[in-house]
Design a protein around this motif. Structure first.
Motif, PDB file in Angstrom:
ATOM      1  N   VAL A   1       0.840  -1.197   0.000  1.00  0.00           N
ATOM      2  CA  VAL A   1       0.000   0.000   0.000  1.00  0.00           C
ATOM      3  C   VAL A   1       0.877   1.249   0.000  1.00  0.00           C
ATOM      4  O   VAL A   1       0.587   2.224  -0.699  1.00  0.00           O
ATOM      5  CB  VAL A   1      -0.966   0.001   1.208  1.00  0.00           C
ATOM      6  CG1 VAL A   1      -1.645   1.341   1.381  1.00  0.00           C
ATOM      7  CG2 VAL A   1      -2.020  -1.091   1.038  1.00  0.00           C
TER       8      VAL A   1
ATOM      9  N   SER B   1       2.217   1.867  -3.616  1.00  0.00           N
ATOM     10  CA  SER B   1       1.291   2.197  -4.695  1.00  0.00           C
ATOM     11  C   SER B   1       0.588   3.519  -4.413  1.00  0.00           C
ATOM     12  O   SER B   1       0.582   4.023  -3.290  1.00  0.00           O
ATOM     13  CB  SER B   1       0.277   1.073  -4.874  1.00  0.00           C
ATOM     14  OG  SER B   1      -0.446   0.881  -3.690  1.00  0.00           O
TER      15      SER B   1
ATOM     16  N   PRO C   1      -2.912   5.986  -4.581  1.00  0.00           N
ATOM     17  CA  PRO C   1      -4.367   5.914  -4.656  1.00  0.00           C
ATOM     18  C   PRO C   1      -4.813   6.233  -6.079  1.00  0.00           C
ATOM     19  O   PRO C   1      -4.246   7.085  -6.739  1.00  0.00           O
ATOM     20  CB  PRO C   1      -4.837   7.010  -3.698  1.00  0.00           C
ATOM     21  CG  PRO C   1      -3.679   7.278  -2.818  1.00  0.00           C
ATOM     22  CD  PRO C   1      -2.455   6.962  -3.612  1.00  0.00           C
TER      23      PRO C   1
ATOM     24  N   TYR D   1      -5.488  -0.670  -6.054  1.00  0.00           N
ATOM     25  CA  TYR D   1      -5.229  -0.008  -4.764  1.00  0.00           C
ATOM     26  C   TYR D   1      -6.365  -0.228  -3.768  1.00  0.00           C
ATOM     27  O   TYR D   1      -6.108  -0.595  -2.623  1.00  0.00           O
ATOM     28  CB  TYR D   1      -4.968   1.483  -4.983  1.00  0.00           C
ATOM     29  CG  TYR D   1      -4.640   2.228  -3.711  1.00  0.00           C
ATOM     30  CD1 TYR D   1      -3.355   2.191  -3.197  1.00  0.00           C
ATOM     31  CD2 TYR D   1      -5.603   2.928  -3.016  1.00  0.00           C
ATOM     32  CE1 TYR D   1      -3.036   2.855  -2.030  1.00  0.00           C
ATOM     33  CE2 TYR D   1      -5.301   3.603  -1.849  1.00  0.00           C
ATOM     34  CZ  TYR D   1      -4.020   3.562  -1.363  1.00  0.00           C
ATOM     35  OH  TYR D   1      -3.719   4.212  -0.201  1.00  0.00           O
TER      36      TYR D   1
END
Length: 137
Positions: free
Chosen positions: A87, A90, A92, A97
């Motif tokens: 998370v 990556s 948003p 995601y």
């Protein structure tokens, strides 16, 4: 009134005041370039901030602070740390995601013991009661 094309930069006489492109070719090229590079225009998300130390940390580091090492040493804890790092890496809005965040939330609920019990289907409970009455009577 002359205008500059948003795609090629040439000047042209617009037929409408809202036109942005000199031709259908430039309009289509602009549309294709917007489709190809939507992720390049995203701004990186800010990391979590720790006020007292004035340093930036991510979700993975926040897990290390929030949970005891014996909890993170379990298989579920290792999964939580890996998902948190994914998370953190990556952005948003990128494909996948939301699924990563949802998986991380589920694992964190399991780790913290606050997982909400799945609601029972009323028909299933009636059927189980009925089968139990048959067996006993």
């Amino acid at each position: 009134m002359e205008r500059r094309c948003d795609q090629c930069g040439d000047s042209y006489e617009p037929k409408r005041p809202s036109s942005k492109f000199c031709s259908a070719r430039c309009r289509n090229r602009a549309a294709r370039s917007r489709k190809r590079a939507p992720l390049l225009q995203l701004a990186p998300r800010p990391a979590l901030e720790v006020d007292d130390e004035d340093q930036r940390i991510g979700i993975g580091a926040a897990l290390l602070i929030a949970f005891k090492p014996d909890v993170l040493g379990t298989p579920k804890g290792a999964i939580a740390v890996k998902l948190a790092r994914d998370v953190d890496r990556s952005l948003p809005g990128t494909p996948g995601y939301p699924a990563l965040v949802q998986q991380l939330r589920g694992v964190l609920d399991d780790l913290s013991g606050s997982a909400v019990a799945k609601p029972v289907n009323p028909l299933t409970s009636i059927r189980e009661r009925h089968v139990g009455q048959r067996a006993s009577g």
